[in-house]
Design an enzyme around this catalytic site. Sequence first.
Site, PDB file in Angstrom:
ATOM      1  N   ASP A 180       0.900  -0.566   9.406  1.00 45.35           N
ATOM      2  CA  ASP A 180       1.348   0.751  10.229  1.00 45.35           C
ATOM      3  C   ASP A 180       2.669   0.993  10.301  1.00 45.35           C
ATOM      4  OD1 ASP A 180       0.698   1.792  13.734  1.00 45.35           O
ATOM      5  OD2 ASP A 180       0.942   2.855  11.794  1.00 45.35           O
ATOM      6  N   SER A 225      -7.231  -5.106  10.460  1.00 41.28           N
ATOM      7  CA  SER A 225      -7.619  -5.824  11.678  1.00 41.28           C
ATOM      8  C   SER A 225      -7.187  -7.318  11.001  1.00 41.28           C
ATOM      9  CB  SER A 225      -9.018  -5.913  12.159  1.00 41.28           C
ATOM     10  OG  SER A 225      -9.213  -4.598  12.962  1.00 41.28           O
ATOM     11  N   ILE A 228       0.711  -1.280   0.186  1.00 37.27           N
ATOM     12  CA  ILE A 228       0.032   0.150  -0.037  1.00 37.27           C
ATOM     13  C   ILE A 228       0.962   1.218  -0.082  1.00 37.27           C
ATOM     14  CG2 ILE A 228      -0.407   0.383   2.667  1.00 37.27           C
ATOM     15  CD1 ILE A 228      -3.388   0.746   2.054  1.00 37.27           C
TER      16      ILE A 228
HETATM   17  N1  APR Z   1       0.590  -3.047   2.301  1.00 38.16           N
HETATM   18  C1  APR Z   1      -0.662  -3.492   2.272  1.00 38.16           C
HETATM   19  N2  APR Z   1      -1.033  -4.399   3.278  1.00 38.16           N
HETATM   20  C2  APR Z   1      -0.069  -4.779   4.336  1.00 38.16           C
HETATM   21  C3  APR Z   1       1.307  -4.110   4.397  1.00 38.16           C
HETATM   22  C4  APR Z   1       1.605  -3.359   3.307  1.00 38.16           C
HETATM   23  N3  APR Z   1       2.679  -2.710   3.207  1.00 38.16           N
HETATM   24  N4  APR Z   1       1.708  -4.670   5.558  1.00 38.16           N
HETATM   25  C5  APR Z   1       0.733  -5.495   5.984  1.00 38.16           C
HETATM   26  N5  APR Z   1      -0.166  -5.435   5.356  1.00 38.16           N
HETATM   27  C6  APR Z   1      -1.542  -6.327   5.682  1.00 38.16           C
HETATM   28  C7  APR Z   1      -1.323  -7.366   6.449  1.00 38.16           C
HETATM   29  O1  APR Z   1      -1.206  -8.443   5.862  1.00 38.16           O
HETATM   30  C8  APR Z   1      -2.882  -7.399   6.870  1.00 38.16           C
HETATM   31  O2  APR Z   1      -3.584  -8.158   6.134  1.00 38.16           O
HETATM   32  O3  APR Z   1      -2.357  -5.571   6.185  1.00 38.16           O
HETATM   33  C9  APR Z   1      -3.359  -5.975   7.105  1.00 38.16           C
HETATM   34  C10 APR Z   1      -3.358  -5.393   8.613  1.00 38.16           C
HETATM   35  O4  APR Z   1      -2.574  -6.284   9.145  1.00 38.16           O
HETATM   36  P1  APR Z   1      -1.837  -5.288  10.378  1.00 38.16           P
HETATM   37  O5  APR Z   1      -0.821  -4.431   9.466  1.00 38.16           O
HETATM   38  O6  APR Z   1      -1.140  -6.383  11.269  1.00 38.16           O
HETATM   39  O7  APR Z   1      -2.724  -4.536  11.073  1.00 38.16           O
HETATM   40  P2  APR Z   1      -3.946  -4.890  12.014  1.00 38.16           P
HETATM   41  O8  APR Z   1      -4.491  -6.571  11.979  1.00 38.16           O
HETATM   42  O9  APR Z   1      -5.134  -4.113  12.004  1.00 38.16           O
HETATM   43  O10 APR Z   1      -3.376  -4.677  13.547  1.00 38.16           O
HETATM   44  C11 APR Z   1      -3.277  -3.355  13.881  1.00 38.16           C
HETATM   45  O11 APR Z   1      -0.902  -3.727  14.446  1.00 38.16           O
HETATM   46  O12 APR Z   1       0.875  -2.832  13.431  1.00 38.16           O
HETATM   47  C12 APR Z   1       0.044  -2.871  14.586  1.00 38.16           C
HETATM   48  O13 APR Z   1       0.072  -0.341  15.142  1.00 38.16           O
HETATM   49  C13 APR Z   1      -0.731  -1.451  14.646  1.00 38.16           C
HETATM   50  O14 APR Z   1      -1.382  -2.061  16.832  1.00 38.16           O
HETATM   51  C14 APR Z   1      -1.928  -2.077  15.397  1.00 38.16           C
HETATM   52  C15 APR Z   1      -1.863  -3.383  14.908  1.00 38.16           C
END
Ligand code: APR
Length: 164
Positions: free
Chosen positions: A28, A111, A5
Amino acid sequence: MTGDITAFTGDAIVNAANSTLLGGGGVDGAIHTAAGSQLLEACRTLGGCREGESKITPGFDLRSKHVIHTVGPYWEGGNHDESTILASCYQSSLELATRHDVRSIAFPAISCGVYGYPVDAASVVAICTTIDFLGSNDIPREVIFICFDESIHNAYVQALKNQS
Ligand code: APR
């Protein structure tokens, strides 16, 4: 589509943040790394964000003009309003996009990583909420779900098929 992304060149990307908005791992961490330290400085002024809500900052070193930070629900089995909170993440992000004239916006699978939301269920929430919103709003014109791997992409394709 599948991809990273942080490479999206449209108007806004959505960050799956935590309530502090001070960065983390996953998407994030990737967004903060790509945007540079100014993003963290901007987030420090926001005073955090509640689950299901969204806040907007500039994209700084990212190709996207804006980052919309939202806080998804942590999956606790499905009986703790997770789907309502997740729908609110998409709804509040899209409302912010409309208010800021964001024409094209990309979402990660909110999530579905650290927060453990089952992708099949989360993709249905994402698609349904977005289709409902676009049914009564002209902006944004383009919503892209950027999936980090094939399994997530397949879930979104299936959810979209089931909606048509
Ligand atoms: N581009 C697109 N999607 C991504 C990328 C990227 N660069 N990196 C990770 N993802 C995807 C993951 O594979 C997952 O499908 O984003 C989705 C959300 O995963 P997470 O980043 O772990 O987010 P989430 O599950 O909402 O958890 C949020 O994780 O990083 C911490 O600070 C954040 O505490 C919060 C929690």
